[in-house]
Each structure stands twice: as C-alpha cells, then as structure tokens.
Scaffold this motif. Structure first.
Motif, PDB file in Angstrom:
ATOM      1  N   TYR A 313     -25.069 -37.080 -12.345  1.00 31.87           N
ATOM      2  CA  TYR A 313     -24.522 -38.061 -11.409  1.00 31.87           C
ATOM      3  C   TYR A 313     -23.101 -37.678 -11.000  1.00 31.87           C
ATOM      4  O   TYR A 313     -22.355 -37.065 -11.774  1.00 31.87           O
ATOM      5  N   VAL A 314     -22.740 -38.074  -9.799  1.00 32.19           N
ATOM      6  CA  VAL A 314     -21.401 -37.809  -9.269  1.00 32.19           C
ATOM      7  C   VAL A 314     -20.408 -38.762  -9.930  1.00 32.19           C
ATOM      8  O   VAL A 314     -20.612 -39.976  -9.928  1.00 32.19           O
ATOM      9  N   LYS A 315     -19.317 -38.209 -10.482  1.00 32.85           N
ATOM     10  CA  LYS A 315     -18.301 -39.028 -11.144  1.00 32.85           C
ATOM     11  C   LYS A 315     -17.229 -39.554 -10.181  1.00 32.85           C
ATOM     12  O   LYS A 315     -16.882 -40.730 -10.239  1.00 32.85           O
ATOM     13  N   PRO A 316     -16.652 -38.720  -9.295  1.00 31.71           N
ATOM     14  CA  PRO A 316     -15.567 -39.212  -8.431  1.00 31.71           C
ATOM     15  C   PRO A 316     -16.078 -40.165  -7.360  1.00 31.71           C
ATOM     16  O   PRO A 316     -17.276 -40.216  -7.064  1.00 31.71           O
ATOM     17  N   ASP A 317     -15.140 -40.913  -6.776  1.00 27.95           N
ATOM     18  CA  ASP A 317     -15.516 -41.772  -5.652  1.00 27.95           C
ATOM     19  C   ASP A 317     -15.908 -40.935  -4.439  1.00 27.95           C
ATOM     20  O   ASP A 317     -16.729 -41.344  -3.626  1.00 27.95           O
ATOM     21  N   ILE A 318     -15.333 -39.738  -4.321  1.00 21.66           N
ATOM     22  CA  ILE A 318     -15.719 -38.785  -3.272  1.00 21.66           C
ATOM     23  C   ILE A 318     -15.820 -37.397  -3.909  1.00 21.66           C
ATOM     24  O   ILE A 318     -14.880 -36.942  -4.555  1.00 21.66           O
ATOM     25  N   LEU A 319     -16.948 -36.739  -3.728  1.00 19.28           N
ATOM     26  CA  LEU A 319     -17.140 -35.377  -4.237  1.00 19.28           C
ATOM     27  C   LEU A 319     -17.472 -34.472  -3.061  1.00 19.28           C
ATOM     28  O   LEU A 319     -18.471 -34.664  -2.365  1.00 19.28           O
ATOM     29  N   ARG A 320     -16.632 -33.477  -2.824  1.00 17.58           N
ATOM     30  CA  ARG A 320     -16.820 -32.566  -1.695  1.00 17.58           C
ATOM     31  C   ARG A 320     -17.704 -31.393  -2.114  1.00 17.58           C
ATOM     32  O   ARG A 320     -17.401 -30.706  -3.085  1.00 17.58           O
ATOM     33  N   VAL A 321     -18.762 -31.185  -1.373  1.00 15.51           N
ATOM     34  CA  VAL A 321     -19.709 -30.103  -1.642  1.00 15.51           C
ATOM     35  C   VAL A 321     -19.359 -28.938  -0.722  1.00 15.51           C
ATOM     36  O   VAL A 321     -19.209 -29.118   0.489  1.00 15.51           O
ATOM     37  N   ARG A 322     -19.226 -27.740  -1.296  1.00 15.11           N
ATOM     38  CA  ARG A 322     -18.697 -26.590  -0.567  1.00 15.11           C
ATOM     39  C   ARG A 322     -19.746 -25.508  -0.364  1.00 15.11           C
ATOM     40  O   ARG A 322     -20.794 -25.504  -1.026  1.00 15.11           O
ATOM     41  N   ASP A 323     -19.427 -24.559   0.527  1.00 15.73           N
ATOM     42  CA  ASP A 323     -20.390 -23.512   0.860  1.00 15.73           C
ATOM     43  C   ASP A 323     -20.343 -22.332  -0.098  1.00 15.73           C
ATOM     44  O   ASP A 323     -21.165 -21.417   0.006  1.00 15.73           O
ATOM     45  N   ALA A 324     -19.400 -22.308  -1.024  1.00 17.62           N
ATOM     46  CA  ALA A 324     -19.290 -21.217  -1.993  1.00 17.62           C
ATOM     47  C   ALA A 324     -18.611 -21.748  -3.258  1.00 17.62           C
ATOM     48  O   ALA A 324     -17.888 -22.746  -3.213  1.00 17.62           O
ATOM     49  N   PRO A 325     -18.834 -21.092  -4.406  1.00 12.65           N
ATOM     50  CA  PRO A 325     -18.226 -21.548  -5.663  1.00 12.65           C
ATOM     51  C   PRO A 325     -16.758 -21.154  -5.764  1.00 12.65           C
ATOM     52  O   PRO A 325     -16.369 -20.310  -6.581  1.00 12.65           O
ATOM     53  N   ASP A 326     -15.937 -21.781  -4.931  1.00 13.05           N
ATOM     54  CA  ASP A 326     -14.530 -21.426  -4.860  1.00 13.05           C
ATOM     55  C   ASP A 326     -13.763 -22.612  -4.291  1.00 13.05           C
ATOM     56  O   ASP A 326     -14.233 -23.263  -3.353  1.00 13.05           O
ATOM     57  N   VAL A 361     -21.143 -25.120 -10.134  1.00 13.87           N
ATOM     58  CA  VAL A 361     -22.590 -25.249 -10.154  1.00 13.87           C
ATOM     59  C   VAL A 361     -23.088 -25.508  -8.736  1.00 13.87           C
ATOM     60  O   VAL A 361     -22.412 -26.156  -7.928  1.00 13.87           O
ATOM     61  N   LYS A 362     -24.285 -25.000  -8.448  1.00 11.74           N
ATOM     62  CA  LYS A 362     -24.915 -25.282  -7.170  1.00 11.74           C
ATOM     63  C   LYS A 362     -25.848 -26.466  -7.363  1.00 11.74           C
ATOM     64  O   LYS A 362     -26.634 -26.502  -8.318  1.00 11.74           O
ATOM     65  N   ILE A 363     -25.747 -27.449  -6.473  1.00 10.24           N
ATOM     66  CA  ILE A 363     -26.537 -28.663  -6.621  1.00 10.24           C
ATOM     67  C   ILE A 363     -27.403 -28.884  -5.376  1.00 10.24           C
ATOM     68  O   ILE A 363     -27.102 -28.364  -4.296  1.00 10.24           O
ATOM     69  N   LYS A 364     -28.458 -29.663  -5.576  1.00 11.90           N
ATOM     70  CA  LYS A 364     -29.329 -30.041  -4.465  1.00 11.90           C
ATOM     71  C   LYS A 364     -29.358 -31.561  -4.381  1.00 11.90           C
ATOM     72  O   LYS A 364     -29.548 -32.247  -5.378  1.00 11.90           O
ATOM     73  N   TYR A 365     -29.153 -32.072  -3.146  1.00 12.94           N
ATOM     74  CA  TYR A 365     -29.208 -33.503  -2.893  1.00 12.94           C
ATOM     75  C   TYR A 365     -30.051 -33.717  -1.643  1.00 12.94           C
ATOM     76  O   TYR A 365     -29.693 -33.245  -0.564  1.00 12.94           O
ATOM     77  N   LEU A 366     -31.214 -34.383  -1.814  1.00 12.63           N
ATOM     78  CA  LEU A 366     -32.162 -34.519  -0.710  1.00 12.63           C
ATOM     79  C   LEU A 366     -32.496 -33.123  -0.170  1.00 12.63           C
ATOM     80  O   LEU A 366     -32.940 -32.273  -0.918  1.00 12.63           O
ATOM     81  N   ASP A 367     -32.261 -32.891   1.116  1.00 11.21           N
ATOM     82  CA  ASP A 367     -32.544 -31.569   1.688  1.00 11.21           C
ATOM     83  C   ASP A 367     -31.300 -30.694   1.776  1.00 11.21           C
ATOM     84  O   ASP A 367     -31.331 -29.642   2.416  1.00 11.21           O
ATOM     85  N   TYR A 368     -30.223 -31.122   1.155  1.00 12.13           N
ATOM     86  CA  TYR A 368     -28.941 -30.416   1.257  1.00 12.13           C
ATOM     87  C   TYR A 368     -28.610 -29.745  -0.072  1.00 12.13           C
ATOM     88  O   TYR A 368     -28.997 -30.220  -1.147  1.00 12.13           O
ATOM     89  N   ASP A 369     -27.863 -28.645   0.015  1.00  9.78           N
ATOM     90  CA  ASP A 369     -27.370 -28.016  -1.210  1.00  9.78           C
ATOM     91  C   ASP A 369     -25.990 -27.418  -0.956  1.00  9.78           C
ATOM     92  O   ASP A 369     -25.563 -27.231   0.180  1.00  9.78           O
ATOM     93  N   GLY A 370     -25.286 -27.140  -2.039  1.00  8.95           N
ATOM     94  CA  GLY A 370     -23.931 -26.592  -1.972  1.00  8.95           C
ATOM     95  C   GLY A 370     -23.335 -26.529  -3.359  1.00  8.95           C
ATOM     96  O   GLY A 370     -24.000 -26.846  -4.359  1.00  8.95           O
ATOM     97  N   TRP A 371     -22.067 -26.123  -3.435  1.00  9.67           N
ATOM     98  CA  TRP A 371     -21.407 -25.895  -4.717  1.00  9.67           C
ATOM     99  C   TRP A 371     -20.376 -26.984  -5.013  1.00  9.67           C
ATOM    100  O   TRP A 371     -19.650 -27.411  -4.127  1.00  9.67           O
ATOM    101  N   VAL A 372     -20.325 -27.405  -6.279  1.00  8.21           N
ATOM    102  CA  VAL A 372     -19.320 -28.360  -6.743  1.00  8.21           C
ATOM    103  C   VAL A 372     -18.774 -27.885  -8.083  1.00  8.21           C
ATOM    104  O   VAL A 372     -19.413 -27.108  -8.794  1.00  8.21           O
ATOM    105  N   PHE A 373     -17.585 -28.370  -8.425  1.00 13.36           N
ATOM    106  CA  PHE A 373     -16.991 -28.057  -9.729  1.00 13.36           C
ATOM    107  C   PHE A 373     -17.667 -28.946 -10.769  1.00 13.36           C
ATOM    108  O   PHE A 373     -17.704 -30.171 -10.645  1.00 13.36           O
ATOM    109  N   GLY A 374     -18.223 -28.311 -11.808  1.00  8.89           N
ATOM    110  CA  GLY A 374     -19.064 -29.013 -12.772  1.00  8.89           C
ATOM    111  C   GLY A 374     -18.416 -30.182 -13.478  1.00  8.89           C
ATOM    112  O   GLY A 374     -19.105 -31.114 -13.917  1.00  8.89           O
TER     113      GLY A 374
END
Length: 526
Positions: A313-326, A361-374
C-alpha cells in the motif's frame, strides 16, 4: 396629321415606361427591398455564428467552470461605445504563475493514458496557469489523476499537468551563486574540551541506562531509535565503522557485550546485531524492542518486505511514480495514500533518499506501471506519512545532540568585514565523528593540520554524488576515508576539528552544484 401623332406616341411609349420605372421613388423602393434582403441574410448569418459561439461557450463552461469566457459584443449594442474616448485603458487580465514541483511531460489532453506530449518541464520551472478543466470520465481515455491544470511555458508551449505537481512557491533547491573562495569561519566552540566519545571523560555526567542486556530472550528483533546508528566491527567506541542504520530500521540482536560503555551521558551494553549480510556491534541504548509482529511500520527495515509479486500500500499522501529507478527521472503519474500496488521488479542496490534507506521497485497499478522508492510502500494499509519529496537528499553529517548551527549560509560580518559564507557551520566538540550525508564517491581528501587565516578548509573531504553535486566537509581533525572510495550515507569519513581558517571546533558543511554554492538547509532532510 393624326396618323403621324399616333405613330409618334407608339414610338415614345417604351421610353416613357422606362422613365417611370427609373423614377426616384421606384429606385428608392428597390434599394430598400435590397437592403432588407441583405440585412435579413446578415442577421441569419450572425445568428448562426452566435449560436456556434454559444454552443462552444457552453462546452467550455462544462469542461472548465473556472474559465470565464465572455460573449462577443452584439453589433446592435455598439451605439453606446465612445470611439472618441482614447483615454480609456483596457484592463489587463490577472495572470497566475506557479512552479513545477518535479520533472514532467506535459500532455495534450488531461488524461494519464494520453501519450501525446507537447513539452517537458523540470523541477522549479516557472509556468503560467491558464485554467483548471473540469475533467469528465471518458471511456476512450483512462486516467488516475483527477485534477489537472493547463499551463504555458516561457517559450509559449502549452500542455496539461497534474495539479499536485504545481506549487505556488519555487521549490527548495534553487541555486545561489558564490565565488570559488575559501570560507572564513566565525568563532564556534572552544576546542579545549574533548567530546564524549571517551568514556573516561564522562565522570560526573548524568548517566542514563536503557538496556541491561538480557540474553535470555535472544535472538530478538529490535528497531533503531536514533537518526543514524553506526555499526562497528567491535563492541568499542574506538572500533571501525562498517555500516550505518537509519531510524526505524529493524535488526536482529544475537548477543550482548559483557561490559558497558558511556556515550553522551548514556550507559549501555553493546548489542551484536545481524541485518541481511551485515553483522556488527551497536550501542544498545539506541535500540528499542519491536512490539507485535513487526510488519514494516515504525520498527521495520525498509527492504525485507519488498518482494517480487508482493501487494503493498502507498504510505504518503502523494506518491510520484517515475519512468526510471532514479530520483532525477520523470514523473509519470501520482498515487494516493492507501492505494494498492503490486511489486513487479526490485533493484539490487540499496540507496538512501529522503532520510531513508531502501531500494527502487517497479510497481503495477491497474494498467499503469512505473518506479517508486520502496520506503514509501507498506504492508499496512493504514500506514501514513506526509509527502514523498526525495529532493532533500542530504542528512546532517553529525549525530543528533552533538552540534548546533553556529553560522548559516549567506552574507555575514566577520572581523568587521562583509563576507559570503558558502556553507553552514556545525559547532561540535573536538573529535566528534563526521559521517557522509549521502551516498557518493570520495573525490578528494586533504590533510593539512595548520590553523591560519590563509589555510582554507584545512583537513577536508569532498564527496561527489551521482548527479555531480559535491559536498565539502571542512576543518577536520582526522580524515578517515580515501580518494576513490564509494561511501554510503552515515559512513564515517572524519572527525570534527579546528584546522584551516577556523576560529573554533566545528564542521564546515558545504554543497556545490556546478561549482555554485547553495544553502545546505534547503537540501538537508529533517
């Protein structure tokens, strides 16, 4: 004679008829009919145009209630316009400027599934806000983001960006230029006393004891209760630091030392801990027992629960999903607290960001995916924290409670002269350990134990991060690292001293981007 008169009348009759039809009365009547026909056609044409505009206005109103679109002036209502009044001025409409909170590719329509990009913005870019559309659900365009803004860049390009990526103030991290000068440090603290790393010099201090070291329940899980906890090779304050732990990380305690030490007025045994492949000793006072099952809440480490295929589950009130692990990569979309995601990939390297140590980590949400800090994911649906700002990359390089800020960044008076201070000064006792504030590579070490007005930083260390940012640790009494070494946040690199152009024991902490000094307080994570 009558015969000729009749013939004459017959010949002149057509001309008389034409003359009657071309009389002023007849011509005026024809003109009026023609004018009426033209006016009628004009009114019909104008009605069609106004209807089109009214329909357009209604669509815009439904799409964006905030955009106040006015009808054009009806030509019938223009009689009261004073064309001779040249003194009147047209009131300029209000313009609303804002700043991009992160890197993002502007979309041609306000939907996450749109892959047509009009332009890109970077963190801190100033933009003009044009409108906030009222985005309706569309079966052709799927979207996660609910609120969007249409913005215009300085070069005139426009596009849509999520509302949560726009700030009304420029985000921290804007550079302040400074010449390449050695700093001249203000008086800090008297170096005549030693720090509390030596237990023999703690006589008379208030001794606080937390753990007696009960071996009966070993091994057991415990969590770190201080900002950074050094793991040492031996149960001694003088032993080598081999690793560092962050607050709330969980470790397994497998043994306690037979003796106690005193550090910062606290008495405790040493605890031998195990975490992943690391085994070493930590000062037991800074460990707290993990209650319950542990999970990944306040007492868990930031990597053990990150498994491929895990639902988190997402912890922050807003979590930005990025196109690369950086942390410098582009934001794709944002998720909200309690959203459920699935982990599909995990980076092998553990890094420190936002005051936390974890993996991308790379995550999948519905039909979307991207990278977030674990570190921003949790097994607990009710876990919460504010924001996921990973731009405040640096930790304070001294342990909490061992320092105070004696001089800030910027202009100051020193010996009656104005001076530009290119960093901040952290006053601390002689010998206080200095650890790296971030992951990076040691690119320079200097050992110069002189103290003089032209000796610059004295003994110092320079660490460079992956994006080229350089951190200077000045006026050290010891340098405990080597050039070319890769260091992690919290790793020991030296000790506080009074070398160089210095007036007392302190650490000069400086950050440079493209050889420009910036205010470290904008980059230090709380």
């Amino acid at each position: 004679m009558k015969k000729y008169a009749f013939i004459t009348l017959i010949l002149l009759f057509p001309f008389y008829t034409l003359s009657a039809e071309n009389s002023p009365e007849k011509i005026s009547e024809k003109n009026k009919l023609l004018q009426n026909e033209i006016i009628k056609k004009d009114e019909e044409r104008r009605a069609k145009i106004l209807k089109k505009f009214t329909d357009f206005q209604e669509k815009v109103k439904n799409f964006s209630p905030d955009l106040k679109l006015k009808m054009p002036i009806n030509p019938d209502k223009t009689d009261d316009i004073d064309e001779q009044n040249t003194s009147s001025k047209v009131k300029k409409p209000n313009e609303y400027y804002a700043f991009a909170a992160d890197s993002y590719k502007l979309r041609s329509l306000p939907y996450d599934s749109i892959k047509e990009f009009t332009a890109s913005v970077s963190r801190g870019d100033k933009v003009l806000v044009l409108m906030k559309p009222d985005v309706k659900k569309d079966k052709n365009y799927r979207s996660i983001t609910k609120d969007w803004l249409l913005i215009r860049k300085g070069d005139g390009t426009e596009g849509y960006i999520p509302l949560n990526l726009i700030l009304n103030k420029k985000p921290s991290g804007s550079w302040k230029k400074s010449g390449l000068i050695y700093d001249t440090d203000a008086p800090s603290v008297n170096c005549s006393f030693r720090d509390s790393l030596n237990p023999r010099e703690n006589e008379g201090l208030l001794i606080l004891t937390q753990y007696s070291g009960d071996d009966s329940s070993l091994p057991k899980n415990m969590k770190v209760n201080t900002s950074i906890l050094k793991v040492r090779s031996e149960p001694s304050l003088d032993s080598e630091t081999i690793y560092s732990l962050n607050k709330n990380e969980t470790v397994e305690v497998i043994e306690y030392s037979s003796h106690s030490d005193v550090y910062e007025g606290k008495s405790s045994k040493w605890a031998k801990i195990r975490k992943n492949d690391i085994t070493g000793w930590v000062f037991g006072y800074y460990l707290t027992e993990v209650s319950g099952s542990g999970g990944d809440g306040a007492g868990a480490d930031f990597t053990s629960y990150l498994n491929k295929g895990a639902d988190l589950y997402v912890k922050p009130d807003i979590l930005r999903v990025r196109d690369a692990p950086d942390d410098l990569s582009t934001v794709l979309f944002s998720l909200q607290n309690k959203e459920k995601v699935k982990v599909t990939e995990i980076e092998s390297e553990e890094v420190t960001l936002a005051g936390k140590k974890s993996k991308w980590v790379k995550i999948k949400y519905l039909d979307y995916d991207g990278w977030v800090f674990g570190a921003f994911l949790s097994k607990d649906k009710n876990a919460f924290e504010e924001g996921d700002d990973i731009n405040n990359l640096f930790q304070i390089p001294l342990d909490a409670g061992t320092y105070f800020i004696s001089s800030k960044f910027g202009k100051r008076l020193l010996n009656g002269k104005a001076n530009m201070h290119s960093g901040i000064d952290l006053a601390a006792p002689l010998g206080t350990e200095v650890h790296s504030s971030t992951d990076g590579t040691v690119i320079r070490t200097v050992i110069d134990n002189r103290t003089c007005g032209t000796c610059g930083y004295g003994s110092h260390v320079i660490v460079e991060t992956k994006d080229g940012t350089r951190i200077i640790y000045g006026h050290l009494s010891e340098v405990n690292t080597t050039e070319g070494k890769k260091v992690k946040a919290g790793e020991k690199i030296g000790r506080v001293g009074n070398t160089g152009n210095s007036y007392g024991c302190h650490l000069h902490f400086e950050i440079r981007v493209n050889e420009e000094a910036i205010d470290p307080m904008n980059y230090i994570h709380p």
